[in-house]
Enzyme design. Structure first.
Site: not given
Ligand code: NDP
Length: 276
Positions: A62, A66, A128, A217
């Site tokens: 996690t 990743k 991610g 969640y």
């Molecule tokens: P990353 O840090 O890789 O990506 C974050 C993303 O969120 C980017 O697209 C970023 O945009 C965007 N972002 C961050 N802050 C804001 C904001 N204030 N307004 C709009 N966009 C925003 O994180 P992950 O992709 O790994 O995780 C994302 C979510 O998914 C997390 O909350 C994680 O806990 C959840 N998750 C849940 C899983 C499950 O099994 N239920 C599995 C994997 C993840 P930008 O590119 O512009 O910075």
């Protein structure tokens, strides 16, 4: 001795994965032990190596490792290659997979009962989690799939990496403020809920009776879910995705596909009892 597995990340203390895998193991009579492994931020490869040398069979990965896990693998699945992120390692062979996206698709189709084939789908985010989701979402053959991200260039790069997997799907990258309207399924894969930030899209994205799923969640997901429900959509959190991605990893390691429905129901009950 039981076969050893673990979730590696930083932090990992909050994780529900040991409980989920213990339930899968009990129900399918598999002899395994699944623990938590907190890795120093600059010591991921060494942490994996030590676990493997001590006889560890497999790891889930996690945040924030990743992408590093992807680079460590000898071979990877096609969906992990396109995501450039790995959440499941088979240590004996050095094989890596990404089960997040298939977990999301199963939760939407089987648990929520919403077919993706022919649907209009909006995926918000390009980090991610969105990267892991895009390949399996495309494989489910929606009519339209829009990836919307605050940093549009990241959404564009993700879409370009998946062009070859798009088939007949109309696939595009957009800014959240200009991503279209009337979607059947809206997935929030941004970290905005975690930060308590504003909903990243306009309510026009919600089609009649749309499913609006936040990958988070617990209390963090409630802002997005409440926003969607107040506008007539069905809200859903990321708990089902969490259980389904775990089931896919379990099947890869053990060759046995666990029954997810009782585990998801029991996990929901545990979490709601804990919040009462
Ligand atoms: P990353 O840090 O890789 O990506 C974050 C993303 O969120 C980017 O697209 C970023 O945009 C965007 N972002 C961050 N802050 C804001 C904001 N204030 N307004 C709009 N966009 C925003 O994180 P992950 O992709 O790994 O995780 C994302 C979510 O998914 C997390 O909350 C994680 O806990 C959840 N998750 C849940 C899983 C499950 O099994 N239920 C599995 C994997 C993840 P930008 O590119 O512009 O910075």
């Amino acid at each position: 001795m039981s076969d050893r597995y673990a979730l590696v990340g930083n932090p990992v203390a909050h994780s529900k994965s040991p409980w989920i895998h213990a339930e899968f193991a009990r129900a399918s009579s598999q002899d395994l032990d699944y623990g938590l492994l907190e890795s120093p931020l600059d010591g991921f490869a060494a942490t994996v190596q030590r676990f493997r040398a001590a006889g560890g069979k497999g790891l889930n990965v996690t945040l924030p490792f990743k992408q590093e896990a992807f680079r460590l693998c000898r071979t990877v699945s096609e969906r992990a290659r396109r995501a450039q992120a790995v959440n499941t390692l088979v240590l004996e062979t050095g094989f890596g997979d990404n089960t997040d996206g298939i977990g999301l698709v199963r939760d939407i189709e089987r648990n929520a009962g919403v077919p993706l084939a022919g649907a209009r789908v909006l995926l918000i985010g390009a980090g991610g989690a969105a990267a892991g989701a895009l390949g399996p979402l495309l494989a489910a053959a929606p009519a339209l799939l829009v990836v919307a991200n605050r940093t549009v260039a990241k959404a564009q790069a993700l879409v370009e990496r998946h062009r070859g997997a798009a088939g007949g799907v109309e696939l595009s990258a957009r800014a959240p403020g200009d991503c279209g309207s009337g979607f059947d399924v809206v997935v929030n894969a941004t970290a905005s809920s975690l930060q308590g930030a504003e909903i990243p899209v306009d309510s026009r994205v919600l089609g009649p009776g749309a499913l609006a799923l936040d990958m988070m969640y617990g209390p963090a997901a409630q802002g997005f879910i409440g926003w969607a429900q107040a506008r007539g959509a069905r809200g859903r959190d990321g708990l089902g995705m969490l259980v389904e991605q775990a089931a896919e990893a379990f099947a890869l390691w053990r060759g046995v596909t666990p029954d997810t429905a009782p585990v998801l129901a029991a996990l929901r009950e545990r979490l709601s009892a804990a919040s009462r």
